[in-house]
Write an enzyme that holds these catalytic residues in place. Structure first.
Site, mmCIF file in Angstrom:
data_model
loop_
_atom_site.group_PDB
_atom_site.id
_atom_site.type_symbol
_atom_site.label_atom_id
_atom_site.label_comp_id
_atom_site.label_asym_id
_atom_site.label_seq_id
_atom_site.Cartn_x
_atom_site.Cartn_y
_atom_site.Cartn_z
ATOM 1 N N ARG A 36 0.845 -1.207 0.000
ATOM 2 C CA ARG A 36 0.000 0.000 0.000
ATOM 3 C C ARG A 36 0.877 1.252 0.000
ATOM 4 N NH1 ARG A 36 -3.788 0.060 5.035
ATOM 5 N NH2 ARG A 36 -4.946 -1.551 3.921
ATOM 6 N N ARG B 98 -1.564 6.689 9.417
ATOM 7 C CA ARG B 98 -1.748 6.136 8.079
ATOM 8 C C ARG B 98 -1.851 7.251 7.024
ATOM 9 N NH1 ARG B 98 -3.678 0.892 8.329
ATOM 10 N NH2 ARG B 98 -2.819 -0.160 10.153
ATOM 11 N N LYS C 194 -3.475 1.438 14.991
ATOM 12 C CA LYS C 194 -3.407 2.387 13.880
ATOM 13 C C LYS C 194 -4.011 3.744 14.248
ATOM 14 C CE LYS C 194 -6.030 -0.533 11.471
ATOM 15 N NZ LYS C 194 -6.896 -1.149 10.464
ATOM 16 N N LYS D 121 -5.517 7.431 12.268
ATOM 17 C CA LYS D 121 -5.925 7.942 10.952
ATOM 18 C C LYS D 121 -6.278 9.419 11.013
ATOM 19 C CE LYS D 121 -7.335 3.483 9.242
ATOM 20 N NZ LYS D 121 -8.414 2.640 8.680
ATOM 21 N N CYS E 284 -15.181 -3.130 -0.118
ATOM 22 C CA CYS E 284 -13.790 -3.408 0.269
ATOM 23 C C CYS E 284 -13.285 -4.584 -0.577
ATOM 24 C CB CYS E 284 -13.726 -3.752 1.746
ATOM 25 S SG CYS E 284 -14.358 -5.413 2.085
ATOM 26 N N CYS F 297 -7.963 -10.646 1.109
ATOM 27 C CA CYS F 297 -8.006 -10.259 2.520
ATOM 28 C C CYS F 297 -8.183 -11.483 3.421
ATOM 29 C CB CYS F 297 -9.150 -9.275 2.762
ATOM 30 S SG CYS F 297 -9.207 -8.792 4.500
ATOM 31 N N CYS G 279 -16.382 -8.104 6.116
ATOM 32 C CA CYS G 279 -16.332 -8.410 7.546
ATOM 33 C C CYS G 279 -16.627 -7.113 8.314
ATOM 34 C CB CYS G 279 -14.973 -9.007 7.927
ATOM 35 S SG CYS G 279 -13.709 -7.795 8.321
ATOM 36 N N CYS H 45 -13.844 -1.464 6.308
ATOM 37 C CA CYS H 45 -12.880 -0.777 5.448
ATOM 38 C C CYS H 45 -13.519 0.126 4.386
ATOM 39 C CB CYS H 45 -11.955 -1.791 4.789
ATOM 40 S SG CYS H 45 -10.961 -2.692 5.993
HETATM 41 FE FE1 SRM Z 1 -8.946 -1.690 6.372
HETATM 42 C C1 SRM Z 1 -7.601 -4.340 7.998
HETATM 43 C C2 SRM Z 1 -8.170 -3.020 3.422
HETATM 44 C C3 SRM Z 1 -9.600 1.283 4.929
HETATM 45 C C4 SRM Z 1 -10.645 -0.709 9.194
HETATM 46 N N1 SRM Z 1 -7.966 -3.368 5.824
HETATM 47 C C5 SRM Z 1 -7.442 -4.321 6.651
HETATM 48 C C6 SRM Z 1 -6.616 -5.343 5.860
HETATM 49 C C7 SRM Z 1 -5.201 -4.860 5.832
HETATM 50 C C8 SRM Z 1 -6.746 -6.809 6.308
HETATM 51 C C9 SRM Z 1 -5.768 -7.345 7.312
HETATM 52 O O1 SRM Z 1 -5.514 -6.713 8.354
HETATM 53 O O2 SRM Z 1 -5.283 -8.451 7.073
HETATM 54 C C10 SRM Z 1 -7.307 -5.185 4.466
HETATM 55 C C11 SRM Z 1 -6.473 -5.554 3.263
HETATM 56 C C12 SRM Z 1 -7.353 -6.251 2.265
HETATM 57 C C13 SRM Z 1 -6.743 -6.406 0.926
HETATM 58 O O3 SRM Z 1 -6.606 -7.557 0.473
HETATM 59 O O4 SRM Z 1 -6.440 -5.405 0.283
HETATM 60 C C14 SRM Z 1 -7.833 -3.768 4.559
HETATM 61 N N2 SRM Z 1 -8.765 -0.973 4.550
HETATM 62 C C15 SRM Z 1 -8.532 -1.710 3.440
HETATM 63 C C16 SRM Z 1 -8.756 -0.895 2.183
HETATM 64 C C17 SRM Z 1 -7.848 -1.271 1.017
HETATM 65 C C18 SRM Z 1 -10.238 -1.043 1.805
HETATM 66 C C19 SRM Z 1 -10.723 -0.403 0.550
HETATM 67 O O5 SRM Z 1 -11.808 -0.813 0.136
HETATM 68 O O6 SRM Z 1 -10.118 0.482 -0.013
HETATM 69 C C20 SRM Z 1 -8.546 0.525 2.758
HETATM 70 C C21 SRM Z 1 -7.111 0.961 2.732
HETATM 71 C C22 SRM Z 1 -6.995 2.404 3.176
HETATM 72 C C23 SRM Z 1 -5.619 3.001 3.051
HETATM 73 O O7 SRM Z 1 -5.226 3.343 1.922
HETATM 74 O O8 SRM Z 1 -4.970 3.193 4.070
HETATM 75 C C24 SRM Z 1 -8.994 0.304 4.192
HETATM 76 N N3 SRM Z 1 -9.870 0.012 6.994
HETATM 77 C C25 SRM Z 1 -10.145 1.084 6.186
HETATM 78 C C26 SRM Z 1 -11.116 1.934 6.807
HETATM 79 C C27 SRM Z 1 -11.725 3.182 6.203
HETATM 80 C C28 SRM Z 1 -10.925 4.419 6.485
HETATM 81 O O9 SRM Z 1 -9.846 4.362 7.066
HETATM 82 O O10 SRM Z 1 -11.389 5.488 6.091
HETATM 83 C C29 SRM Z 1 -11.428 1.352 8.037
HETATM 84 C C30 SRM Z 1 -12.497 1.855 9.044
HETATM 85 C C31 SRM Z 1 -12.088 3.086 9.760
HETATM 86 C C32 SRM Z 1 -11.288 2.748 10.977
HETATM 87 O O11 SRM Z 1 -10.094 2.520 10.857
HETATM 88 O O12 SRM Z 1 -11.882 2.668 12.047
HETATM 89 C C33 SRM Z 1 -10.634 0.155 8.142
HETATM 90 N N4 SRM Z 1 -9.060 -2.383 8.295
HETATM 91 C C34 SRM Z 1 -9.860 -1.874 9.278
HETATM 92 C C35 SRM Z 1 -9.767 -2.718 10.434
HETATM 93 C C36 SRM Z 1 -10.490 -2.501 11.781
HETATM 94 C C37 SRM Z 1 -9.689 -1.661 12.697
HETATM 95 C C38 SRM Z 1 -10.300 -1.546 14.060
HETATM 96 O O13 SRM Z 1 -10.310 -0.458 14.618
HETATM 97 O O14 SRM Z 1 -10.764 -2.553 14.606
HETATM 98 C C39 SRM Z 1 -8.896 -3.776 10.089
HETATM 99 C C40 SRM Z 1 -8.484 -4.951 10.971
HETATM 100 C C41 SRM Z 1 -7.296 -4.658 11.810
HETATM 101 O O15 SRM Z 1 -6.710 -3.588 11.771
HETATM 102 O O16 SRM Z 1 -6.952 -5.567 12.564
HETATM 103 C C42 SRM Z 1 -8.479 -3.540 8.739
HETATM 104 FE FE1 SF4 Z 2 -10.911 -7.340 4.718
HETATM 105 FE FE2 SF4 Z 2 -12.887 -6.888 6.392
HETATM 106 FE FE3 SF4 Z 2 -11.431 -4.857 5.491
HETATM 107 FE FE4 SF4 Z 2 -13.085 -6.069 3.875
HETATM 108 S S1 SF4 Z 2 -13.667 -4.938 5.726
HETATM 109 S S2 SF4 Z 2 -10.947 -5.538 3.413
HETATM 110 S S3 SF4 Z 2 -13.015 -8.144 4.560
HETATM 111 S S4 SF4 Z 2 -10.701 -6.476 6.778
#
Ligand code: SRM
Ligand code: SF4
Length: 563
Positions: free
Chosen positions: A74, A143, A211, A213, A432, A438, A477, A481
């Protein structure tokens, strides 16, 4: 002997032990990288890699035949802005070392998917040689910083984008491991004086509990979903000039099924600051997370839980004590909508920009639709700026007025229409990645939403609402995201082919939706929505949005389903 046993002291999580042991974040990465016989990195190194912007994954479609390791990388792209030169590097690296696609993320970055181990080193080196990096795109650090992507209509946008870059730089970890491993290709010399007792000047030895943000918004458009960020800045202007920002703190969406300790939360508005205070305030908000976040439970470690449990008044006082001065009170502000601009428009400097819808953010060539090839052709011929949006779309900016028709033609030649790019409801949707990359996905998302949208478009036509925009967001899930908890209709994966149905977010994305039904099987989603949309078509008042109708007519008559 005391009558009650002392409360058990909770043990720090495994990630805390790792960060304490190797604060340079070097792990053993270079050794594994340079060992062709090593199929993958160790579980501990997987955690260190995240700080470098890299995730070790395996192709879930191939699991039955054993683990087929691939890597996701990323970028760090503050505000999502890339020059043509930079864009062409991303494109070439995705073609050479990835799965021939680029994934625009919901935080204005690009992800490479499907990178094989032998490609990891060259990809990272070449990206860095082109003056771009992936440091801190993942991990327990700040991030990618978001900023409104639309080109300037007044002086404000450029200032806000510059501030996004300032914040991103000021919150970068200072370890030399990233450069050593990915640019020089060698393990960091831990005996060198600068690395021996390394402690990051901002993050300390153990970085953040989780993390962090940050985002900046320009009202009235909440395209960055400001209230879902740990740290947010709402630009305040006077006569078209930036006078400062309202500070927001403690937003976040991630939750886990069946765990009441985890929940989405909207940020609090804390006060007002002037641009010269931006960096010290950003650093101090981050330090409060560093010092007060829960290091014993990673599911409860985000800054939002500190805000929820200690309160916004406590936070403001703690911040003011650290700053040594009082914050001014927040100024009035108002958000009206989220989302992107589609089609051609004119920036303040007279140049043209084009908003393009990108299905699920995936830049690819498929059948007659050749977006990837078209963007390369446009970059090579016209040299525009590329701007990635928080809704996973792309803006091609700084096109000379005289070139507008030629750009439209290049797109048409590649099967991409500029007018009528997609229905309003499809353009407002997000998914997502989930399967097959993922590791946390419970249900399909990116691969399923387009088909579901076709069914929902049919349903909207059936109830006489064919042109209606309803914000629909799907995730595989509950981590959230694609920010489903802010959508008018949110679909959250619960298991294969099963989704939770959330309803009632608003157009400005300032209100959380609520759980309407805990399990809906995918073939039944449209039937579940049919009676709701039929009622909405009959009962809506004026141009009332679906989410507002739900909040008025459904929330008041039903009890929210349980988690
Ligand atoms: Fe996310 C984890 C993809 C934005 C909350 N996110 C992941 C992981 C890295 C899975 C992992 O930990 O193994 C995913 C990778 C999947 C893949 O195959 O690409 C993933 N997140 C994404 C992206 C690519 C989704 C998308 O549709 O674009 C976004 C990348 C953003 C970036 O460029 O940095 C992405 N993730 C978000 C957002 C939205 C935002 O930030 O505006 C959220 C919700 C907001 C927040 O953070 O509260 C988000 N991602 C999570 C979480 C839950 C965190 C938590 O507080 O519990 C995880 C799981 C974790 O961190 O353990 C996670
Ligand atoms: Fe993976 Fe869940 Fe984030 Fe979708 S919402 S990319 S399934 S961690």
């Amino acid at each position: 002997m005391s009558e009650t046993a002392p409360a058990a002291v909770k043990k720090p999580s495994r990630n805390e032990e790792l960060k304490t042991a190797i604060p340079t974040l070097a792990g053993n990465l270079a050794a594994t990288l340079n060992d062709p016989a090593a199929l993958c990195f160790s579980a501990d190194d997987e955690q260190f890699m995240k700080f470098h912007g890299i995730y070790q994954q395996d192709d879930r479609d191939l699991r039955k035949a054993g683990k087929h390791y691939i890597w996701m990388i990323r970028g760090r792209i503050p505000g999502g802005v890339l020059s043509s030169k930079q864009y062409l590097v991303y494109d070439r690296l995705a073609t050479t070392f990835g799965n021939q696609t680029l994934r625009i993320t919901s935080r204005q970055s690009f992800q490479f998917h499907g990178v094989v181990k032998s490609g990891l080193g060259p990809l990272m080196k070449q990206l860095n040689e082109a003056m771009m990096d992936t440091l801190a795109a993942c991990g327990d650090v700040n991030r990618n910083v978001m900023a409104p992507p639309a080109p300037a209509r007044n002086g404000l946008q450029a200032d806000v984008l510059a501030d996004a870059h300032r914040i991103s730089l000021a919150l970068m970890p200072k370890t030399k491991a990233y450069h050593s491993i990915w640019v020089e290709g060698v393990q960091l010399d831990l005996d060198a004086p600068e690395n021996k007792d390394f402690v990051d000047p901002l993050y300390g030895q153990t970085y953040l509990p989780r993390k962090f943000k940050a985002a900046l918004a320009i009202q009235p458009v909440n395209d960055v979903d400001i209230f879902t960020n740990c740290l947010g800045y709402i630009a305040i202007e006077e006569d078209g000039k930036l006078t400062g920002y309202n500070l927001t703190v403690g937003g976040g969406l991630g939750r886990s099924h069946g765990n009441e300790e985890t929940y989405p939360r909207i940020a609090d508005v804390i006060g007002f600051l002037t641009p010269d205070q931006l960096i010290e305030i950003s650093q101090n908000v981050l330090k409060i997370h560093r010092d007060f976040g829960d290091r014993t439970n990673r599911k409860h470690a985000r800054l939002k839980y500190v805000l929820e449990e200690k309160g916004a008044a406590w936070f403001r006082q703690e911040l003011e004590t650290r700053l040594g001065y009082r914050l001014a009170d927040a100024k009035p502000y108002r958000f009206e909508k989220q989302g992107d601009h589609f089609g051609w428009d004119t920036a303040a400097d007279g140049t043209r920009f084009l908003g393009l819808y990108v299905e699920a953010g995936r830049v690819k060539d498929k059948d007659g639709y050749r977006l990837k090839a078209a963007l390369v052709a446009i970059a090579q011929r016209f040299g525009p700026e590329f701007r990635l949006t928080p809704s996973q779309n792309i803006i091609i900016a700084h096109i000379a007025a005289a070139d507008q028709a030629a750009v439209t033609q290049v797109l048409a030649d590649h099967g991409i229409p500029v007018a009528g790019q997609a229905t309003a409801i499809r353009r407002a949707s997000m998914a997502c990645p989930s399967m097959p990359t993922c590791g946390l996905g419970l249900a399909e998302s990116e691969r399923y939403l387009p088909t579901l949208m076709t069914h929902i478009e049919g349903l909207l036509a059936e109830v006489g609402l064919a042109d209606e925009e309803i914000i629909i967001r799907m995730t595989g899930c509950p981590n959230g995201c694609a920010r489903p908890y802010m959508a008018e209709i949110g679909l959250v994966g619960k298991g294969p082919g099963r989704y939770q149905l959330y309803l009632g977010g608003n157009e400005a994305c300032t209100r959380l939706n609520r759980l309407y039904k805990d399990v809906v099987k995918d073939p039944e989603l449209v039937d579940e929505l049919r009676p709701l949309l039929t009622r909405y078509a009959k009962e809506r008042v004026g141009g009332e949005r679906f989410g507002d109708w739900v909040a008025r007519a459904v929330w008041t008559t039903t009890t929210a389903a349980t988690n």
